[in-house]
Design a protein around this motif. Structure first.
Motif, PDB file in Angstrom:
ATOM      1  N   ILE A  49       0.869  -1.173   0.000  1.00  0.00           N
ATOM      2  CA  ILE A  49       0.000   0.000   0.000  1.00  0.00           C
ATOM      3  C   ILE A  49       0.906   1.223   0.000  1.00  0.00           C
ATOM      4  N   PHE A  50       0.613   2.153  -0.891  1.00  0.00           N
ATOM      5  CA  PHE A  50       1.442   3.353  -1.004  1.00  0.00           C
ATOM      6  C   PHE A  50       0.702   4.554  -0.424  1.00  0.00           C
ATOM      7  N   VAL A  51       1.377   5.257   0.457  1.00  0.00           N
ATOM      8  CA  VAL A  51       0.802   6.443   1.092  1.00  0.00           C
ATOM      9  C   VAL A  51       1.362   7.682   0.424  1.00  0.00           C
ATOM     10  N   GLU A  52       0.498   8.653   0.161  1.00  0.00           N
ATOM     11  CA  GLU A  52       0.941   9.914  -0.414  1.00  0.00           C
ATOM     12  C   GLU A  52       1.468  10.852   0.667  1.00  0.00           C
TER      13      GLU A  52
ATOM     14  N   ASP B 229       5.304   3.992   3.637  1.00  0.00           N
ATOM     15  CA  ASP B 229       4.961   5.307   4.168  1.00  0.00           C
ATOM     16  C   ASP B 229       6.187   6.148   4.510  1.00  0.00           C
ATOM     17  N   SER B 230       7.306   5.507   4.808  1.00  0.00           N
ATOM     18  CA  SER B 230       8.501   6.275   5.142  1.00  0.00           C
ATOM     19  C   SER B 230       9.085   6.945   3.906  1.00  0.00           C
ATOM     20  N   ASP B 231       8.808   6.384   2.729  1.00  0.00           N
ATOM     21  CA  ASP B 231       9.257   6.958   1.465  1.00  0.00           C
ATOM     22  C   ASP B 231       8.020   7.193   0.604  1.00  0.00           C
ATOM     23  N   ALA B 232       7.207   8.153   1.034  1.00  0.00           N
ATOM     24  CA  ALA B 232       5.874   8.340   0.465  1.00  0.00           C
ATOM     25  C   ALA B 232       5.922   8.790  -0.989  1.00  0.00           C
TER      26      ALA B 232
END
Length: 385
Positions: free
Chosen positions: A312-315, A336-339
């Motif tokens: 899952i990719f977080v913006e 999430d750390s590399d959004a």
């Protein structure tokens, strides 16, 4: 009187701004401005990047949104309204992205050249892609696309200044009267309804939007039109190279692995261009401040398991908390750390300060989360290649 003189013939503001007029001397639009520069305000970080690269030293630029901010829930400050009141040119995304823009134009008294970047692309096509994405998220059926990436329909800079594909004569007539009330409802008959507004996520669309920015700057400042055209051509070349590189990267990934879940529906055109399946978003909306229901989150978790989604990719403009919860429940990775940079470009030092760099970053992050090593970035493509 030319539009270039708007910011120098006195502030045009409503009474609500009277108390903050003292800020005008130190607003970003006024800093370093002189009689030879065009005062430009852009709403989003992407549009500000296009304006900066095309405008060069011929403009003084203010970006209303800062890195990490989202246009979906933005409210301009008095200082930003003052910058708008002084602007010769206001550049907006359009396609109903900036819900604040009509009231901001009215409050600031802006009376310059309004440039709607989405006028540079085919919104009927964008609407069809939006509908296709919604069907895909509902049914799980991934449509087949035929992309040749030859940019035949996107060589916009050749006609960006003075020879746009659509007629701006009626649009300019409307600007002369400064009646901006209906601008976002539809330029030149465009229907902005049901269009995902994140148009810039496609480098092809970004190219058309940048060409529209160049056209608007040249129209407001004919004396520097040739310079705007030249810089726009250089940006077009970079965007073409970017599109080709991204296409090559994803073409090497097996179709079964090209499935993505994002924080909200912000990457629709990027996914479409590179044949990446869309399994859904944590927030099933164009906006990143929507509230998903428990049923919607459960349905997304089921799709993740069913389709073998790997991450899952977080913006960058969103909180990772919901993504982390879903990742724990489904046993997949949350990035999430590399959004991803979708609604906003990155802050200084992020390596994603420009549109090109942010798109390269996003491509690398997605590939690496899928276990794929990205290929080398073409020399000179962006500042961090």
């Amino acid at each position: 009187m030319s539009k270039l003189s708007h910011s120098r013939r006195g502030e045009i503001v409503v009474p609500a701004l009277a108390a903050v007029l003292a800020l005008s001397a130190c607003t970003p639009a006024a800093e370093g401005a002189n009689s030879d520069t065009l005062a430009v305000v852009a709403t989003t970080t992407q549009l500000a990047d296009f304006a900066s690269q095309i405008g060069g030293d011929d403009i003084s630029l203010t970006s209303l949104l800062q890195p990490g901010a989202s246009a979906h829930h933005f409210d301009p400050s008095p200082k930003e309204l003052v910058a708008m009141s002084q602007a010769d040119v206001l550049i907006v995304n359009g396609a109903e992205l900036e819900g604040f823009i009509d009231s901001a134009i009215e409050a600031s008294g802006f009376s310059g050249e309004l440039v709607t970047a989405s006028d540079g692309i085919d919104l009927a096509e964008a609407k069809a892609i939006t509908a296709e994405g919604e069907r895909e998220a509902e049914t799980g059926e991934t449509p087949e696309h035929d992309h040749d990436h030859d940019h035949a329909d996107h060589e916009a800079t050749d006609g960006a200044v003075g020879e746009a594909d659509h007629d701006h004569a009626d649009e300019e007539a409307g600007h002369e009267g400064h009646d901006h009330g209906d601008e976002e409802a539809g330029h030149d008959g465009h229907d902005h309804g049901d269009v995902n507004p994140h148009l810039w996520t496609s480098p092809r669309y970004a190219s058309g939007m940048a060409a529209e920015v160049a056209r608007g700057l040249a129209q407001a400042d004919p004396a520097h039109a040739a310079d705007y055209t030249q810089r726009a051509a250089e940006l077009e070349e970079q965007l073409t190279t970017l599109d080709e590189w991204v296409s090559e990267q994803f073409a090497g990934v097996p179709a079964a692995d090209r499935v993505l879940v994002s924080g909200h529906d912000s990457l629709r055109y990027f996914l479409h261009d590179y044949d990446i399946a869309y399994a859904g978003a944590i927030m099933p909306s164009f906006e990143d401040n929507a509230e998903p229901s428990v049923a919607e989150l459960d349905a997304l978790s089921a799709k993740i398991r069913e389709r073998g989604v790997r991450a899952i990719f977080v913006e960058s403009s969103m909180s990772p908390k919901l993504a982390q919860t879903i990742a724990r429940e489904t046993g997949i990775t949350v990035v999430d750390s590399d959004a991803l940079y979708a609604d906003s470009l990155g802050a200084a030092g992020s390596g994603a300060e420009t549109y090109v760099d942010a798109t390269v970053h996003n491509t690398r992050v997605i590939l690496e989360a899928w276990g794929v090593t990205p290929g080398p970035v073409p020399k000179g493509l962006g500042e961090h290649s």
